[in-house]
Enzyme design. Structure first.
Site, PDB file in Angstrom:
ATOM      1  N   GLY A  99       0.775  -1.229   0.000  1.00 12.99           N
ATOM      2  CA  GLY A  99       0.000   0.000   0.000  1.00 12.99           C
ATOM      3  C   GLY A  99       0.807   1.280   0.000  1.00 12.99           C
ATOM      4  N   GLY A 101       2.074   2.375  -2.414  1.00 13.42           N
ATOM      5  CA  GLY A 101       1.678   3.023  -3.673  1.00 13.42           C
ATOM      6  C   GLY A 101       0.243   3.507  -3.606  1.00 13.42           C
ATOM      7  N   GLU A 107      -6.074  -3.906  -4.308  1.00 14.17           N
ATOM      8  CA  GLU A 107      -5.146  -5.041  -4.293  1.00 14.17           C
ATOM      9  C   GLU A 107      -5.668  -6.128  -3.372  1.00 14.17           C
ATOM     10  OE1 GLU A 107      -1.587  -3.078  -3.022  1.00 14.17           O
ATOM     11  OE2 GLU A 107      -0.837  -2.837  -5.058  1.00 14.17           O
TER      12      GLU A 107
END
Ligand code: DER
Length: 235
Positions: A99, A101, A107
């Site tokens: 996470g 990003g 995800e």
């Protein structure tokens, strides 16, 4: 070898597990980018056929579109054959932090729907315990009264010396907004938070929290690329 070359080596190794006809979870981040590029290349060469990609972010969606990878979503494909994605941290039990990003929610949705979840990392991501790299463990929260939620998250882990920071970007320190229109609070721990499942339950019980970046018991395989070669760790 540079870190990016190691990421590419891990990514290409993971794509060897992809078979024609698969429904694939396409990860997000600089490591997963290499895997998505590779899948696009094999499709173009005709070495892979009939792949359906389920992207884990708008960014990966755009990358896959530019590569001509056929795309769909979890509504159409509630079961995914294989997902390939990076991670920010991998602990000895193959639990992950993801996470950094900002894509952790989509995800976790996609990778939670997978039969197999292959994580690709360079060796710098391996840690003794979650939070051990001193980098953030992200929590996606709704924007409404974010200070209130951030302070409750900090309080949950105060005996781990927790610091909670709203993720911002740019000169004006604007709050980062996820693909889902939410904010992210990054948690930093000075020492291990111990039982990850208990920590996860405590975080998710807070009204205002959407999801967190600990992926507990989700990876089935972790491919680690290091100076001395590739290591494949199976759950
Ligand atoms: O943000 C994410 O979840 C990414 O997958 C991250 O965990 C790994 O990003 P990287 O491959 O760019 O290091």
């Amino acid at each position: 070898l540079t870190q990016d070359e190691l990421k590419k080596i891990a990514a290409y190794k993971a794509v060897e597990y992809v078979e024609s006809g698969m429904v694939l979870g396409l990860g997000t981040g600089s490591t997963a980018k290499h895997a998505v590029d590779r899948i696009g290349e094999l499709l173009r060469q005709g070495k892979l056929k009939n792949i359906v990609g389920i992207p884990t972010s708008k960014k990966t969606h755009e990358q896959a579109v530019s590569l001509g990878i056929p795309l769909s979503d979890l509504d159409s494909y509630p079961v995914v054959d294989l997902a390939i994605d990076g991670a920010d941290e991998v602990d000895p039990c193959l639990n992950l932090v993801k996470g950094r990003g900002g894509s952790l929610l989509r995800e976790k949705m996609v990778e939670g729907a997978c039969k197999k979840f292959i994580v690709i990392v360079d060796e710098s991501k391996m840690v003794e315990y979650v939070g051990g790299s001193g980098l953030a463990m992200p929590v996606e929260i709704i924007p409404f009264c974010w200070k209130f939620t951030a302070s409750r998250l900090k309080k949950l882990f105060e005996d781990s010396g927790c610091v909670a920071k709203l993720r911002t970007f740019g000169e004006k320190d604007e709050p980062f907004v996820t693909d889902n229109g939410n904010y992210i609070v990054d948690l930093y721990f000075k020492k291990s938070i111990g039982d990850l499942k208990a920590a996860s339950d405590a975080i998710l019980q807070l009204a205002g929290v959407v999801e967190h970046g600990m992926f507990i018991d989700m990876a089935t395989t972790v491919i680690v690329a290091g100076e001395l070669g590739i290591t494949v760790k199976n759950k």
